[in-house]
Design a protein around this motif. Structure first.
Motif, PDB file in Angstrom:
ATOM      1  N   HIS A 166     -14.115   9.776  -9.497  1.00 55.45           N
ATOM      2  CA  HIS A 166     -14.213   9.913  -8.206  1.00 55.45           C
ATOM      3  C   HIS A 166     -14.771   8.692  -7.355  1.00 55.45           C
ATOM      4  CE1 HIS A 166     -16.467  11.647  -4.669  1.00 55.45           C
ATOM      5  NE2 HIS A 166     -17.603  10.563  -4.720  1.00 55.45           N
ATOM      6  N   VAL A 167     -14.214   8.485  -6.124  1.00 54.92           N
ATOM      7  CA  VAL A 167     -14.273   7.269  -5.439  1.00 54.92           C
ATOM      8  C   VAL A 167     -14.717   8.167  -4.002  1.00 54.92           C
ATOM      9  CG1 VAL A 167     -13.271   5.234  -4.191  1.00 54.92           C
ATOM     10  CG2 VAL A 167     -13.226   5.477  -6.713  1.00 54.92           C
ATOM     11  N   PRO A 168     -15.592   7.347  -3.192  1.00 54.84           N
ATOM     12  CA  PRO A 168     -15.833   8.043  -1.811  1.00 54.84           C
ATOM     13  C   PRO A 168     -14.591   8.169  -0.693  1.00 54.84           C
ATOM     14  CG  PRO A 168     -17.615   6.303  -2.214  1.00 54.84           C
ATOM     15  CD  PRO A 168     -16.348   6.187  -3.390  1.00 54.84           C
ATOM     16  N   ARG A 169     -14.769   9.121  -0.052  1.00 56.70           N
ATOM     17  CA  ARG A 169     -13.448   9.424   0.740  1.00 56.70           C
ATOM     18  C   ARG A 169     -13.049   8.258   1.633  1.00 56.70           C
ATOM     19  NH1 ARG A 169     -11.608  12.731   5.191  1.00 56.70           N
ATOM     20  NH2 ARG A 169     -10.227  14.551   4.445  1.00 56.70           N
ATOM     21  N   GLU A 170     -14.120   7.733   2.229  1.00 55.16           N
ATOM     22  CA  GLU A 170     -13.916   6.573   3.165  1.00 55.16           C
ATOM     23  C   GLU A 170     -13.096   5.244   2.545  1.00 55.16           C
ATOM     24  OE1 GLU A 170     -13.741   6.535   6.763  1.00 55.16           O
ATOM     25  OE2 GLU A 170     -14.037   8.752   6.330  1.00 55.16           O
ATOM     26  N   LEU A 171     -13.521   5.118   1.232  1.00 53.49           N
ATOM     27  CA  LEU A 171     -12.804   4.026   0.708  1.00 53.49           C
ATOM     28  C   LEU A 171     -11.615   4.284   0.512  1.00 53.49           C
ATOM     29  CD1 LEU A 171     -13.313   1.189  -0.568  1.00 53.49           C
ATOM     30  CD2 LEU A 171     -14.242   2.369  -2.510  1.00 53.49           C
ATOM     31  N   VAL A 172     -11.164   5.364  -0.198  1.00 50.39           N
ATOM     32  CA  VAL A 172     -10.062   5.996  -0.346  1.00 50.39           C
ATOM     33  C   VAL A 172      -8.984   5.943   0.750  1.00 50.39           C
ATOM     34  CG1 VAL A 172      -8.733   8.172  -0.978  1.00 50.39           C
ATOM     35  CG2 VAL A 172     -10.606   7.643  -2.305  1.00 50.39           C
ATOM     36  N   ARG A 175      -8.103   2.162   0.925  1.00 49.86           N
ATOM     37  CA  ARG A 175      -7.176   1.764   0.228  1.00 49.86           C
ATOM     38  C   ARG A 175      -5.639   2.426   0.260  1.00 49.86           C
ATOM     39  NH1 ARG A 175     -10.135   2.770  -5.876  1.00 49.86           N
ATOM     40  NH2 ARG A 175     -11.551   1.286  -5.782  1.00 49.86           N
ATOM     41  N   LEU A 176      -5.513   3.560   0.807  1.00 50.03           N
ATOM     42  CA  LEU A 176      -4.316   4.131   0.936  1.00 50.03           C
ATOM     43  C   LEU A 176      -3.569   3.380   2.094  1.00 50.03           C
ATOM     44  CD1 LEU A 176      -5.204   7.890   0.686  1.00 50.03           C
ATOM     45  CD2 LEU A 176      -3.978   6.454  -1.110  1.00 50.03           C
ATOM     46  N   MET A 177      -4.288   3.235   3.130  1.00 48.04           N
ATOM     47  CA  MET A 177      -3.618   2.245   4.257  1.00 48.04           C
ATOM     48  C   MET A 177      -2.949   0.787   3.679  1.00 48.04           C
ATOM     49  SD  MET A 177      -3.305   3.486   7.326  1.00 48.04           S
ATOM     50  CE  MET A 177      -3.021   1.959   8.243  1.00 48.04           C
ATOM     51  N   LYS A 178      -3.913   0.428   3.027  1.00 47.79           N
ATOM     52  CA  LYS A 178      -3.217  -0.940   2.106  1.00 47.79           C
ATOM     53  C   LYS A 178      -2.184  -0.588   1.225  1.00 47.79           C
ATOM     54  CE  LYS A 178      -5.119  -4.741  -0.573  1.00 47.79           C
ATOM     55  NZ  LYS A 178      -4.003  -4.787  -1.678  1.00 47.79           N
ATOM     56  N   ARG A 179      -2.238   0.306   0.458  1.00 52.93           N
ATOM     57  CA  ARG A 179      -1.321   0.865  -0.461  1.00 52.93           C
ATOM     58  C   ARG A 179       0.187   0.972   0.355  1.00 52.93           C
ATOM     59  NH1 ARG A 179      -1.576   6.082  -4.119  1.00 52.93           N
ATOM     60  NH2 ARG A 179      -3.008   4.764  -5.260  1.00 52.93           N
ATOM     61  N   HIS A 180       0.082   2.020   1.300  1.00 57.83           N
ATOM     62  CA  HIS A 180       1.343   2.429   1.785  1.00 57.83           C
ATOM     63  C   HIS A 180       1.834   1.115   2.826  1.00 57.83           C
ATOM     64  CE1 HIS A 180       1.253   6.562   1.080  1.00 57.83           C
ATOM     65  NE2 HIS A 180       0.007   6.865   1.647  1.00 57.83           N
ATOM     66  N   GLY A 181       1.058   0.126   3.125  1.00 58.80           N
ATOM     67  CA  GLY A 181       1.616  -0.885   3.914  1.00 58.80           C
ATOM     68  C   GLY A 181       2.101  -2.005   3.051  1.00 58.80           C
ATOM     69  N   GLU A 182       2.122  -2.055   1.748  1.00 58.54           N
ATOM     70  CA  GLU A 182       2.198  -3.047   0.843  1.00 58.54           C
ATOM     71  C   GLU A 182       3.924  -3.270   0.759  1.00 58.54           C
ATOM     72  OE1 GLU A 182       0.374  -2.188  -2.738  1.00 58.54           O
ATOM     73  OE2 GLU A 182      -1.340  -3.799  -2.192  1.00 58.54           O
ATOM     74  N   GLY A 184       6.308  -2.143   2.985  1.00 59.99           N
ATOM     75  CA  GLY A 184       6.687  -2.195   4.363  1.00 59.99           C
ATOM     76  C   GLY A 184       7.853  -1.423   4.646  1.00 59.99           C
ATOM     77  N   LEU A 185       7.773  -0.184   4.084  1.00 63.00           N
ATOM     78  CA  LEU A 185       8.799   0.953   4.242  1.00 63.00           C
ATOM     79  C   LEU A 185       8.636   1.685   5.763  1.00 63.00           C
ATOM     80  CD1 LEU A 185       9.385   2.298   0.773  1.00 63.00           C
ATOM     81  CD2 LEU A 185      10.766   0.784   1.690  1.00 63.00           C
ATOM     82  N   PHE A 186       7.291   1.631   5.918  1.00 63.96           N
ATOM     83  CA  PHE A 186       7.035   2.617   7.266  1.00 63.96           C
ATOM     84  C   PHE A 186       6.055   1.838   8.083  1.00 63.96           C
ATOM     85  CE2 PHE A 186       7.793   5.303   3.371  1.00 63.96           C
ATOM     86  CZ  PHE A 186       8.545   5.963   4.002  1.00 63.96           C
ATOM     87  N   SER A 187       5.950   2.353   9.437  1.00 62.74           N
ATOM     88  CA  SER A 187       5.205   1.534  10.278  1.00 62.74           C
ATOM     89  C   SER A 187       3.544   2.047  10.026  1.00 62.74           C
ATOM     90  CB  SER A 187       5.305   2.112  11.812  1.00 62.74           C
ATOM     91  OG  SER A 187       5.108   3.651  11.835  1.00 62.74           O
ATOM     92  N   GLU A 188       2.593   1.263  10.516  1.00 62.68           N
ATOM     93  CA  GLU A 188       1.110   1.423  10.256  1.00 62.68           C
ATOM     94  C   GLU A 188       0.706   2.945  10.925  1.00 62.68           C
ATOM     95  OE1 GLU A 188      -3.006  -0.271  11.716  1.00 62.68           O
ATOM     96  OE2 GLU A 188      -1.423  -1.615  11.578  1.00 62.68           O
ATOM     97  N   GLU A 189       1.656   3.264  11.997  1.00 59.33           N
ATOM     98  CA  GLU A 189       1.027   4.485  12.642  1.00 59.33           C
ATOM     99  C   GLU A 189       1.600   5.792  11.553  1.00 59.33           C
ATOM    100  OE1 GLU A 189       1.044   1.321  15.509  1.00 59.33           O
ATOM    101  OE2 GLU A 189       2.531   1.938  14.169  1.00 59.33           O
ATOM    102  N   ARG A 190       2.653   5.389  11.129  1.00 60.33           N
ATOM    103  CA  ARG A 190       3.335   6.444  10.446  1.00 60.33           C
ATOM    104  C   ARG A 190       2.226   6.758   9.276  1.00 60.33           C
ATOM    105  NH1 ARG A 190       4.360   7.063   4.609  1.00 60.33           N
ATOM    106  NH2 ARG A 190       5.770   8.977   4.506  1.00 60.33           N
ATOM    107  N   ASN A 191       1.952   5.526   8.450  1.00 70.34           N
ATOM    108  CA  ASN A 191       1.191   5.590   7.344  1.00 70.34           C
ATOM    109  C   ASN A 191      -0.087   6.138   7.648  1.00 70.34           C
ATOM    110  OD1 ASN A 191       3.104   4.297   5.997  1.00 70.34           O
ATOM    111  ND2 ASN A 191       2.272   2.395   6.214  1.00 70.34           N
ATOM    112  N   ARG A 192      -0.846   5.858   8.931  1.00 68.88           N
ATOM    113  CA  ARG A 192      -1.983   6.622   9.284  1.00 68.88           C
ATOM    114  C   ARG A 192      -1.947   7.869   9.362  1.00 68.88           C
ATOM    115  NH1 ARG A 192      -6.107   3.421  10.785  1.00 68.88           N
ATOM    116  NH2 ARG A 192      -4.698   1.954  11.308  1.00 68.88           N
ATOM    117  N   ALA A 193      -0.908   8.357  10.109  1.00 65.87           N
ATOM    118  CA  ALA A 193      -0.637   9.814  10.317  1.00 65.87           C
ATOM    119  C   ALA A 193      -0.452  10.637   8.867  1.00 65.87           C
ATOM    120  CB  ALA A 193       0.580  10.106  11.164  1.00 65.87           C
TER     121      ALA A 193
END
Length: 223
Positions: A166-172, A175-182, A184-193
């Protein structure tokens, strides 16, 4: 009820390794499966890989990593289903195949290869790892190991011991924003959504399964 332990990630190994070595010794040559479960972004993949490395440092060749992610449906199949917006949800995996594979692994006496998942291509890769005949500890890692819905209900009975991370939801979310951006396959907006629509609901679903674990590690982490 599972034991709940608050500690730093570095101390998880100090808890797990001796216990697993005792379990292996008591199994008298039979394979055991150790589940490392938790939501996306909790660091369970890293912990599972470290656990395998430490077990193999004590007994070379005795442990192997078995990742659930290799049983994602092929991306083309998910596209054909119209489910790309929910990719990573339980119904976008070949859950029954995963259960069958794990059952076979626990009893196999020959080398067995299994699939992995590549974030570089966002798709599965055949024969990504091989479990050798001498392996006695399967470290099984994934989000949905403790679910009770559909084919996932068949996983827990195959696990000799299960740890939930278990890790707190906000930290997750961060982390996921960083992971999805690494990659560079998708835009930041797509990753956030995608995170808000898919990843965090998956995290919430997985959290509901935590009571089926033998131990819950609530990690003290800041990033």
């Amino acid at each position: 009820m599972p034991q709940v332990i608050h500690l730093n990630p570095e101390n998880v190994m100090a808890r797990l390794v001796p216990h697993i070595l005792e379990m292996e010794s008591a199994a008298h040559g039979q394979r055991i499966a150790i589940g490392i479960a938790g939501g996306p972004g909790t660091g369970k993949s890293t912990l599972a890989a470290e656990l395998v490395a430490m077990l193999n440092a004590v007994k070379p060749g005795s442990a192997a990593l078995v990742p659930m992610d290799g049983f994602h449906m092929k991306h083309a199949k998910i596209e054909a289903m119209g489910a790309t917006d929910r990719k990573g949800a339980p119904h976008t995996f070949e859950g029954a195949e995963f259960v069958g594979f794990l059952h076979h692994l626990k009893h196999a006496s020959e080398a067995v290869s299994g699939p992995g998942y590549s974030r570089k291509i966002e798709d599965t890769v055949d024969d990504a790892f091989t479990v050798q005949p001498d392996v006695k500890v399967l470290v099984v890692e994934g989000n949905y190991l403790l679910l009770t819905e559909g084919p996932w209900a068949g996983v827990r009975p195959l696990l000799d011991y299960a740890a939930f991370i278990h890790v707190p939801r906000e930290l997750v979310r961060k982390r996921l924003m960083k992971r999805h951006g690494e990659e560079g396959l998708f835009s930041e907006e797509r990753n956030r959504a995608h995170i808000e629509r898919n990843d965090l609901p998956n995290y919430d679903l997985v959290e509901q399964s935590r009571e089926r674990a033998d131990v819950i590690f609530e990690l003290d982490v800041t990033r």
